[in-house]
Scaffold this motif. Structure first.
Motif, PDB file in Angstrom:
ATOM      1  N   ARG A 327       0.816  -1.219   0.000  1.00  0.00           N
ATOM      2  CA  ARG A 327       0.000   0.000   0.000  1.00  0.00           C
ATOM      3  C   ARG A 327       0.848   1.267   0.000  1.00  0.00           C
ATOM      4  NH1 ARG A 327      -4.797  -1.561  -1.950  1.00  0.00           N
ATOM      5  NH2 ARG A 327      -5.624  -3.349  -0.812  1.00  0.00           N
ATOM      6  N   HIS A 328       2.126   1.139  -0.329  1.00  0.00           N
ATOM      7  CA  HIS A 328       3.006   2.308  -0.400  1.00  0.00           C
ATOM      8  C   HIS A 328       2.497   3.244  -1.492  1.00  0.00           C
ATOM      9  CE1 HIS A 328       7.140   3.986   0.366  1.00  0.00           C
ATOM     10  NE2 HIS A 328       6.802   4.638  -0.732  1.00  0.00           N
ATOM     11  N   PRO A 329       2.453   4.569  -1.249  1.00  0.00           N
ATOM     12  CA  PRO A 329       1.956   5.484  -2.288  1.00  0.00           C
ATOM     13  C   PRO A 329       2.666   5.304  -3.620  1.00  0.00           C
ATOM     14  CG  PRO A 329       2.222   6.644  -0.211  1.00  0.00           C
ATOM     15  CD  PRO A 329       2.798   5.260   0.001  1.00  0.00           C
ATOM     16  N   TYR A 330       1.888   5.206  -4.667  1.00  0.00           N
ATOM     17  CA  TYR A 330       2.351   5.090  -6.047  1.00  0.00           C
ATOM     18  C   TYR A 330       3.093   3.781  -6.346  1.00  0.00           C
ATOM     19  CZ  TYR A 330       1.330  10.090  -6.013  1.00  0.00           C
ATOM     20  OH  TYR A 330       0.710  11.295  -5.871  1.00  0.00           O
ATOM     21  N   ALA A 331       4.013   3.373  -5.498  1.00  0.00           N
ATOM     22  CA  ALA A 331       4.910   2.255  -5.804  1.00  0.00           C
ATOM     23  C   ALA A 331       4.398   0.909  -5.316  1.00  0.00           C
ATOM     24  CB  ALA A 331       6.290   2.511  -5.201  1.00  0.00           C
ATOM     25  N   GLU A 333       2.322  -2.514  -4.774  1.00  0.00           N
ATOM     26  CA  GLU A 333       1.712  -3.422  -5.754  1.00  0.00           C
ATOM     27  C   GLU A 333       0.203  -3.226  -5.861  1.00  0.00           C
ATOM     28  OE1 GLU A 333       1.149  -8.261  -6.453  1.00  0.00           O
ATOM     29  OE2 GLU A 333       2.250  -7.501  -4.720  1.00  0.00           O
ATOM     30  N   LEU A 334      -0.440  -2.804  -4.779  1.00  0.00           N
ATOM     31  CA  LEU A 334      -1.895  -2.752  -4.754  1.00  0.00           C
ATOM     32  C   LEU A 334      -2.470  -1.343  -4.829  1.00  0.00           C
ATOM     33  CD1 LEU A 334      -2.636  -5.452  -2.014  1.00  0.00           C
ATOM     34  CD2 LEU A 334      -2.625  -5.738  -4.494  1.00  0.00           C
ATOM     35  N   VAL A 335      -1.638  -0.304  -4.912  1.00  0.00           N
ATOM     36  CA  VAL A 335      -2.190   1.050  -4.808  1.00  0.00           C
ATOM     37  C   VAL A 335      -2.982   1.471  -6.042  1.00  0.00           C
ATOM     38  CG1 VAL A 335      -0.474   1.860  -3.167  1.00  0.00           C
ATOM     39  CG2 VAL A 335      -0.047   2.135  -5.599  1.00  0.00           C
ATOM     40  N   MET A 336      -2.703   0.871  -7.185  1.00  0.00           N
ATOM     41  CA  MET A 336      -3.469   1.179  -8.386  1.00  0.00           C
ATOM     42  C   MET A 336      -4.564   0.139  -8.623  1.00  0.00           C
ATOM     43  SD  MET A 336      -2.166   3.940  -9.755  1.00  0.00           S
ATOM     44  CE  MET A 336      -0.656   4.901  -9.780  1.00  0.00           C
ATOM     45  N   THR A 337      -4.828  -0.686  -7.604  1.00  0.00           N
ATOM     46  CA  THR A 337      -5.726  -1.823  -7.775  1.00  0.00           C
ATOM     47  C   THR A 337      -7.012  -1.612  -6.994  1.00  0.00           C
ATOM     48  OG1 THR A 337      -3.865  -3.330  -8.058  1.00  0.00           O
ATOM     49  CG2 THR A 337      -5.963  -4.310  -7.430  1.00  0.00           C
ATOM     50  N   ALA A 338      -8.134  -1.939  -7.612  1.00  0.00           N
ATOM     51  CA  ALA A 338      -9.431  -1.882  -6.941  1.00  0.00           C
ATOM     52  C   ALA A 338     -10.019  -3.283  -6.850  1.00  0.00           C
ATOM     53  CB  ALA A 338     -10.392  -0.969  -7.706  1.00  0.00           C
ATOM     54  N   ASP A 373      -2.314   8.594 -13.925  1.00  0.00           N
ATOM     55  CA  ASP A 373      -2.462   7.562 -14.951  1.00  0.00           C
ATOM     56  C   ASP A 373      -1.392   6.483 -14.738  1.00  0.00           C
ATOM     57  OD1 ASP A 373      -2.687   6.024 -17.230  1.00  0.00           O
ATOM     58  OD2 ASP A 373      -2.735   7.698 -18.619  1.00  0.00           O
ATOM     59  N   PRO A 374      -1.786   5.235 -14.482  1.00  0.00           N
ATOM     60  CA  PRO A 374      -0.787   4.181 -14.257  1.00  0.00           C
ATOM     61  C   PRO A 374       0.229   4.054 -15.388  1.00  0.00           C
ATOM     62  CG  PRO A 374      -2.986   3.388 -13.689  1.00  0.00           C
ATOM     63  CD  PRO A 374      -3.166   4.725 -14.357  1.00  0.00           C
ATOM     64  N   VAL A 375      -0.192   4.323 -16.611  1.00  0.00           N
ATOM     65  CA  VAL A 375       0.709   4.183 -17.752  1.00  0.00           C
ATOM     66  C   VAL A 375       1.887   5.151 -17.649  1.00  0.00           C
ATOM     67  CG1 VAL A 375       0.869   4.558 -20.255  1.00  0.00           C
ATOM     68  CG2 VAL A 375      -1.011   3.231 -19.317  1.00  0.00           C
ATOM     69  N   ASP A 376       1.684   6.312 -17.019  1.00  0.00           N
ATOM     70  CA  ASP A 376       2.769   7.274 -16.865  1.00  0.00           C
ATOM     71  C   ASP A 376       3.919   6.711 -16.038  1.00  0.00           C
ATOM     72  OD1 ASP A 376       1.273   9.026 -18.314  1.00  0.00           O
ATOM     73  OD2 ASP A 376       0.833  10.399 -16.666  1.00  0.00           O
ATOM     74  N   LEU A 377       3.632   5.710 -15.223  1.00  0.00           N
ATOM     75  CA  LEU A 377       4.655   5.121 -14.344  1.00  0.00           C
ATOM     76  C   LEU A 377       5.128   3.765 -14.844  1.00  0.00           C
ATOM     77  CD1 LEU A 377       3.027   5.958 -10.891  1.00  0.00           C
ATOM     78  CD2 LEU A 377       4.512   7.371 -12.312  1.00  0.00           C
ATOM     79  N   GLY A 378       4.717   3.409 -16.064  1.00  0.00           N
ATOM     80  CA  GLY A 378       5.119   2.119 -16.609  1.00  0.00           C
ATOM     81  C   GLY A 378       4.288   0.969 -16.095  1.00  0.00           C
TER      82      GLY A 378
END
Length: 599
Positions: A327-331, A333-338, A373-378
């Motif tokens: 749950r680390h901000p941005y980095a 594994e699950l922060v971009m996941t719903a 946008d997740p794509v901006d971070l690869g």
């Protein structure tokens, strides 16, 4: 628990007419990574030289122009690493290496030996300035503390003069001084101490600014208090134009990022921290979070580039031997996941709306629950929505759209959600996208490269459609379906008639198999994603895939007698899916898929 008698609250700064609360950050600070020193000293197993070199090169790659490379007077390992990157010309010309030293003569001299010949060097000297450290740790008063800083600043000046000569290395030096434990130091004394240091340095100018680093060595107050201290310093120090005010916060109260952001508003120019917040106790401030917070507000974070965040995570976790919290901000594994159904539905709708805006020429990112946008971070969109027992129909539908190119009707989303939910409840685990797609193909008898033919009780082998006209009437009244249908593996020749292809097939099913059903819903669309189309439908049985566009049809059947007794809306529905390069064939396959489930 009664803390009132044991713990002393922080003393607010008497700052009238404070300005920082009204400001908005519109530019990036100077970024300085201290991973190889502050971060390294906090590791249970400090990095070896190979790991430090890998880490250093990664920091250069992502854009850091100031990198603290060690405490060379403290250990032979650090000394050797600094010499290695200098002697082997590993440091780019536009990158300044920073070295740390306390205010002790022999350690300062050893530090300059370590950096001899480097192109650009920041010499960072510190001594503790707060009453607690002055009195308890060092037995000093303010006068002795100031004298210590001034004497050793003059030594730094002397060594800078020596080592900046071409015959002695020709380095370009910047001087940084930290009144360590700044946030526990009397604000007026911190200013007085730094004024004395600048006078002793004697080289500060608008072109060659001195760095005053203001550490929250231990975070002992809320972030607004740190901002007040920084603004007090910035407004009371003289010749502000000759100074770079640097911020170095820790995270003891969990407010390191907030304190730094407020400190920047209060006048800070520069930030020292670690890329993912590693450091003593609860860590240094997290530079990735700070930079991407700016990025999400439309502010370019200086030279830093995190377009391949996964590769940075890989290097840092390997070198530090520390995981990134999920749950680390941005980095994480699950922060971009719903997983939540309501979140998934909102994200799915947000992606659709985003595509419409983009097509209309509006590039601004605005998707529910995704500030960046997740794509901006690869990162891939496919990782945004994942399914478990808490998930909803919208998320499942999104994954099918992304993986198979299928845009399910809303009622079918509900029906298939119940199928997946049953699996999730039974297994009590996350359901992968592959599982969702495979289960869909098996449930609705869709052939795929991964799961095979998936034939239901009824499957289409061949057919023709013709018109049945009344004698002497050239206008078609009905259509006749004639074809071969496999029923439980046995091929049966059938025929039926109706006002269209689907109704004619339903008539054939009633005559030959005693299936009495009506169509409650029908929809169709082209499969526009070529990568998805190559995995399902007719393409699954063609070697090398299909280059022809495919169509998807969805049919919901209800039993005729149930529809009459309960009404069409209340009758149980049975869904089917058909995929083919021919839209008529896709519709017929969808009817047989639904009939297989009904039967």
């Amino acid at each position: 628990m009664d803390p009132g008698k044991k713990y002393k609250p922080y003393t607010p700064v008497p700052l009238k007419n404070r300005q920082w609360p009204e400001k908005v950050q519109t530019t990036a600070p100077i970024w300085t990574s201290v991973d190889l020193r502050d971060g390294n000293q906090a590791l249970a197993n400090p990095m070896n030289n190979d790991q430090k070199l890998e880490f250093f090169l990664k920091l250069v790659e992502v854009g850091f122009k100031e990198i603290e490379v060690g405490f060379p007077s403290a250990s032979e390992t650090d000394f050797g690493f600094v010499r290695n990157i200098i002697e082997n010309n590993i440091v780019p010309d536009d990158v300044a290496i920073q070295v740390l030293t306390p205010a002790r003569e022999e350690l300062i001299r050893r530090t300059f030996e370590a950096v001899k010949g480097a192109k650009k060097v920041i010499v960072h000297m510190y001594n503790a300035s707060s009453p607690l450290f002055r009195e308890v740790v060092f037995g000093n008063d303010q006068a002795r503390t100031t004298d210590l800083a001034v004497r050793h600043t003059k030594l730094v000046r002397e060594l800078v003069d020596h080592y900046s000569k071409p015959e002695n290395g020709g380095s370009q030096f910047i001087y940084e001084y930290s009144p360590e434990t700044f946030t526990q130091t009397e604000p007026e004394y911190a200013v007085e101490l730094c004024e004395a240091v600048r006078a002793a340095w004697g080289l500060a100018s608008a072109e060659n600014r001195i760095i005053f680093n203001l550490p929250a060595t231990v975070e002992v107050g809320p972030p607004n208090h740190y901002a007040d201290l920084v603004e007090y310093f910035c407004t009371n120090i003289t010749k502000r134009e000759e100074i770079i005010v640097s911020l170095h916060t820790h995270n003891d109260r969990g407010c390191g990022v907030a304190a730094t952001e407020m400190g920047l508003l209060a006048g800070g120019d520069r930030v020292e921290g670690c890329v993912f917040g590693n450091g003593e106790r609860t860590g240094n401030v997290d530079l990735v979070t700070l930079a991407l917070n700016l990025y999400s507000q439309g502010v370019q974070p200086g030279p830093l580039d995190f377009q391949d965040l996964p590769s940075l995570i890989e290097v840092v976790t390997r070198c530090n031997d520390l995981p990134i919290h999920p749950r680390h901000p941005y980095a994480g594994e699950l922060v971009m996941t719903a997983f939540s159904g309501s979140h998934q539905d909102a994200i799915k709708k947000g992606f659709v709306a985003q595509e419409k805006r983009r097509a209309a020429g509006d590039p601004v990112w605005s998707v529910p629950y995704l500030p960046i946008d997740p794509v901006d971070l690869g990162l891939a969109y496919e990782a945004v929505i994942r399914v478990n027992s808490q998930s909803g129909k919208g998320g499942i539908a999104y994954l099918l759209a992304q993986s198979l190119g299928l845009d399910l009707p809303r009622r079918m989303q509900v029906a298939y959600y119940q199928v997946v939910q049953e699996i999730a409840d039974k297994t009590s685990r996350e359901i992968s996208t592959n599982d969702i797609c495979a289960t869909f193909c098996k449930t609705y008898h869709v052939p795929s490269t991964e799961t095979g033919r998936n034939e239901g009780r009824f499957s289409l082998r061949s057919f023709t459609l013709s018109h049945d006209n009344e004698e002497g009437d050239s206008t078609p009244r009905t259509r006749r379906f004639t074809g071969k249908i496999a029923h439980d593996g046995t091929v049966v020749e059938v025929s039926g008639s109706g006002n269209g292809a689907i109704s004619a097939l339903l008539d054939a099913l009633e005559k030959h198999f005693d299936i009495h059903a009506n169509v409650r819903e029908y929809s169709e669309h082209a499969i526009t994603r070529g990568d998805a189309a190559s995995h399902i439908g007719t393409a699954a049985s063609e070697k090398g895939g299909s280059t022809r566009a495919q169509a998807a049809s969805y049919v919901e059947l209800v039993k005729a007698d149930e529809s009459e007794s309960l009404g069409a809306k209340k009758a149980t529905g049975y869904w089917g899916v058909g995929i083919d390069v021919d839209i008529t064939s896709a519709g017929l396959k969808a009817v047989l898929s639904a009939a297989s489930n009904l039967a």
